[in-house]
Write a protein that holds these residues in place. Sequence first.
Motif, short mmCIF file in Angstrom:
data_model
loop_
_atom_site.label_atom_id
_atom_site.label_comp_id
_atom_site.label_asym_id
_atom_site.label_seq_id
_atom_site.Cartn_x
_atom_site.Cartn_y
_atom_site.Cartn_z
N PRO A 1 14.37 -2.60 16.95
CA PRO A 1 12.98 -3.04 16.85
C PRO A 1 12.28 -2.38 15.67
CG PRO A 1 13.53 -2.41 19.11
CD PRO A 1 14.65 -1.93 18.23
N THR A 2 11.29 -3.05 15.11
CA THR A 2 10.56 -2.50 13.97
C THR A 2 9.08 -2.78 14.12
OG1 THR A 2 10.93 -4.53 12.71
CG2 THR A 2 12.45 -2.69 12.32
N ALA A 3 8.31 -1.91 13.44
CA ALA A 3 6.88 -2.15 13.25
C ALA A 3 6.61 -2.09 11.76
CB ALA A 3 6.05 -1.12 13.99
N VAL A 4 5.93 -3.09 11.22
CA VAL A 4 5.50 -3.10 9.83
C VAL A 4 3.97 -3.09 9.82
CG1 VAL A 4 5.33 -4.49 7.74
CG2 VAL A 4 7.54 -4.20 8.85
N ILE A 5 3.40 -2.09 9.16
CA ILE A 5 1.94 -2.00 9.05
C ILE A 5 1.59 -2.23 7.59
CG2 ILE A 5 -0.09 -0.58 9.45
CD1 ILE A 5 1.44 0.94 11.56
N ASN A 6 0.87 -3.30 7.32
CA ASN A 6 0.57 -3.74 5.96
C ASN A 6 -0.89 -3.42 5.64
OD1 ASN A 6 0.20 -5.12 3.53
ND2 ASN A 6 1.49 -6.84 4.15
N GLY A 7 -1.10 -2.65 4.55
CA GLY A 7 -2.46 -2.32 4.13
C GLY A 7 -2.84 -2.95 2.81
N ALA A 8 -2.06 -3.94 2.33
CA ALA A 8 -2.31 -4.54 1.01
C ALA A 8 -3.58 -5.37 1.01
CB ALA A 8 -1.12 -5.39 0.60
N VAL A 9 -4.21 -5.43 -0.17
CA VAL A 9 -5.40 -6.26 -0.38
C VAL A 9 -5.28 -6.89 -1.76
CG1 VAL A 9 -7.91 -6.30 -0.63
CG2 VAL A 9 -6.85 -4.84 1.11
N GLY A 10 -5.48 -8.18 -1.85
CA GLY A 10 -5.34 -8.89 -3.11
C GLY A 10 -6.29 -8.41 -4.19
N GLY A 11 -5.80 -8.37 -5.43
CA GLY A 11 -6.63 -8.03 -6.57
C GLY A 11 -7.00 -6.57 -6.70
N THR A 12 -6.44 -5.70 -5.89
CA THR A 12 -6.83 -4.29 -5.92
C THR A 12 -6.10 -3.53 -7.02
OG1 THR A 12 -5.19 -3.93 -4.17
CG2 THR A 12 -7.49 -4.11 -3.51
N THR A 13 -6.75 -2.51 -7.53
CA THR A 13 -6.19 -1.67 -8.59
C THR A 13 -5.49 -0.46 -7.98
OG1 THR A 13 -8.16 -0.30 -8.79
CG2 THR A 13 -8.09 -2.33 -10.09
N ILE A 14 -4.66 0.17 -8.78
CA ILE A 14 -4.00 1.39 -8.30
C ILE A 14 -5.02 2.49 -8.07
CG2 ILE A 14 -3.48 2.33 -10.58
CD1 ILE A 14 -0.77 3.25 -9.39
N THR A 15 -6.11 2.48 -8.83
CA THR A 15 -7.16 3.49 -8.64
C THR A 15 -7.78 3.38 -7.26
OG1 THR A 15 -7.65 3.41 -11.01
CG2 THR A 15 -9.30 4.43 -9.59
N SER A 16 -8.00 2.14 -6.80
CA SER A 16 -8.57 1.96 -5.46
C SER A 16 -7.59 2.41 -4.38
CB SER A 16 -8.97 0.49 -5.24
OG SER A 16 -7.85 -0.36 -5.26
N HIS A 17 -6.28 2.22 -4.61
CA HIS A 17 -5.29 2.67 -3.64
C HIS A 17 -5.20 4.19 -3.59
CE1 HIS A 17 -3.40 -1.10 -2.30
NE2 HIS A 17 -3.69 -1.56 -3.51
N ALA A 18 -5.46 4.84 -4.71
CA ALA A 18 -5.35 6.30 -4.78
C ALA A 18 -6.68 6.99 -4.48
CB ALA A 18 -4.85 6.71 -6.16
N ASN A 19 -7.70 6.23 -4.06
CA ASN A 19 -9.00 6.82 -3.74
C ASN A 19 -8.94 7.38 -2.33
OD1 ASN A 19 -11.68 7.53 -3.56
ND2 ASN A 19 -12.41 5.43 -3.20
N ARG A 20 -8.59 8.64 -2.22
CA ARG A 20 -8.43 9.32 -0.93
C ARG A 20 -9.55 10.33 -0.75
NH1 ARG A 20 -6.07 14.19 0.75
NH2 ARG A 20 -4.95 14.14 2.75
N ASP A 21 -10.24 10.23 0.38
CA ASP A 21 -11.30 11.17 0.71
C ASP A 21 -10.65 12.44 1.26
OD1 ASP A 21 -13.38 12.64 1.83
OD2 ASP A 21 -14.46 10.87 2.52
N ALA A 22 -10.68 13.51 0.48
CA ALA A 22 -9.99 14.74 0.87
C ALA A 22 -10.54 15.32 2.16
CB ALA A 22 -10.10 15.77 -0.26
N SER A 23 -11.84 15.16 2.41
CA SER A 23 -12.43 15.71 3.63
C SER A 23 -12.17 14.83 4.85
CB SER A 23 -13.94 15.89 3.44
OG SER A 23 -14.57 14.62 3.21
N GLN A 24 -11.91 13.53 4.62
CA GLN A 24 -11.63 12.61 5.72
C GLN A 24 -10.62 11.56 5.24
OE1 GLN A 24 -15.07 10.63 7.31
NE2 GLN A 24 -13.93 9.67 8.99
N PRO A 25 -9.34 11.91 5.20
CA PRO A 25 -8.33 10.99 4.65
C PRO A 25 -8.28 9.63 5.33
CG PRO A 25 -7.43 13.19 4.89
CD PRO A 25 -8.75 13.20 5.58
N THR A 26 -8.67 9.56 6.62
CA THR A 26 -8.62 8.28 7.34
C THR A 26 -9.92 7.51 7.26
OG1 THR A 26 -9.26 9.39 9.40
CG2 THR A 26 -6.90 9.14 8.98
#
Length: 672
Positions: free
Chosen positions: A184-209
């Motif tokens: 069995p597998t689970a795939v969790i997809n967080g992709a969003v169309g048109g997004t930049t790598i900068t937006s993907h790497a925008n991590r809130d250090a104080s609240q990563p989630t």
Amino acid sequence: MAWAGAWAQPALRLDQWPARLQLYPRNQLSQCTVAISGRTTAGDVKAISLVVARDNKPYQYSKITPDSLTGHFAFSPVIKAELNQYSFQVFVHGVPGRDSVRVAFRDSIVCGDVFLIMGQSNAVGQYGDYTFRSTFCRTFGIHNFNNTYNPADTAWCLTNTKEGLTCLWGMELQRMIKENQGIPTAVINGAVGGTTITSHANRDASQPTSLSTLYGRLLYRASKAGVARQAKAMIWRQGEAEAANNPDVYVRTFPQLYSYWKQDYPGLKKIYHSQINILTNNVVNAGVLRDYQRRSKYIFSDNEPIATVGLSGYEGIHYNEAGHYQFGLELYRLIARDFYGVVDTTGLGSPNLQKLYYSKPGQDEITLEFEPIHKMCWPADTTIIRNGQEYTQRMSNFIYTDYPAGETGLIKSVTERGNTLILALTKPVNAKHLTYLPSSYQDNQVGFYVGPVIRSKLGMRALSFYQMAIAAPLPAAMNLRAAAVDTSAIKLSWDNKTDSLTTWSIERADTSSIFTQIAVLPGSSQTYQDLRDRNLANSLKAGKLYQYRIRSVSLRSASDYSPVVKAMVQDVKLLPQLEVESAPAGIGSGTLLYPNPADTQVTVRLPLEWSGDRIWLTLTNEAGKVVLQRSYQMSLGATSLTFSVATLPSGVYIVSLGYGMGGIKCRLVVAH
């Protein structure tokens, strides 16, 4: 609370308890522990039991007494990663003689593997006519593929349902793992169309989630699902946004994004890093971005780049269904290799250029060398029919010297040799770099690149490369010679030496002409002996013709092969031998062999008439196995022969020396 009436439900709180449809990540034993714990405050609860069923059949039963002071209780049932579903029931038990009461029930629980997807539109692709659905293919949370997320969407569900949509190739990956590996597998997809790598790497250090960031929304879902620390791989398809505008941003940002993944998903073993296709935007540095994606395998040891140029159904940016199905298959094969023990014998990955060099001193030939596992193919011309007209595209027109200002169309012919492609040029060149495929492409026929690509014989497309340096030619071996050393070896010799950073690769073939490397020697070497060992299956066989070739090899390049030379060894005629400890006429009495026992060297006394002739030495151990065989040309007047036993194990040996129609046979003890 106390028991009331006939049987009111007692007070019981569950702190750890599976959700319906939950997938628990499997461990190295292909199983997992389902943590179940809680607390009861009812004083007349004497025991708590857990019933585990596997596909509705009894599987495990446990009964425990809660802590007398705190009421705490805990179970740790183990379930397997398999195509079976488990259910859990909790019962409380009162005073002896009374019935138990079921207070909790969960079903459809499985154990398996978790994969994550991130990127932009090519990681989103969905098609309404995809019908496959399985209870063993799951996801978590409702992801609508945009920049918002409802924090209440924290339920497990099946993929390819209204609430469990993911990309087509992600669902294909799950289908093939389920059908071929039974996991069995689970795939969790967080992709969003048109997004930049900068937006993907925008991590809130104080609240990563944090749900205010694209990064945080995927981490939030994975954390709520309880799988963030056990996800096996991240599948990353992104880069088009930068290739169309500012490719340098990608190269600067990916290392930071990678470090965040390794921090928040510590169980990741692989990053499947897609190399984007050729866009129509006229941005020269897009080639730099693609080359960085190619080199990610060497920058980060767990990255596996996957070429997308040449995928089916390319439409300029996106792909039709055929392209998604093909990508799903190719991704599955890599994951089956990396996580499910499928042995890779044909080269399942995208061929990645290892060496690029001039292979002849005149610099009219360039060799492309890929990983050894691949068998490479040069593509035929591609014929494109558009609006009733035919257009032909040749691969040689998309191989560039010193791109973008250099030349193209210089390839006269191509030789396929295993993992190498040897490009014969129409003229000598002094180019410093070579580029495979342009940074961008647009024509008047199709509009985007659908031309030929270099592939392996499996059909996997080679990763494109940009301005890769061409190494200088190495010297080829001069005057290679091969000669039999009686029955014991074939000796190779050549005239020239190379520098200390270069080695000689020695290859041998029989009459089949299939060459195999048998030795690697320092560049200063000028001789090599291919020794005969009857106890090795691939050793020389008497009376069989062998072919040899050599070439110089460095970390960046290799020379052309030397001309092939040939030689064979002959068997020794079996000679009548004297009895053990007997001496032939003319040697006199006394010790034939000394010292005996021996440690490092042994000397044998010989008859005078043996001088000036060839003799044969054979050592046999107690099991009758030949451990040493040599021949010697004795000089005139020689009356003794010395040989080494330093590398032989301690033991008893028979020494046989053959000459003419007679010989000597003695017992020797080796003692180190």
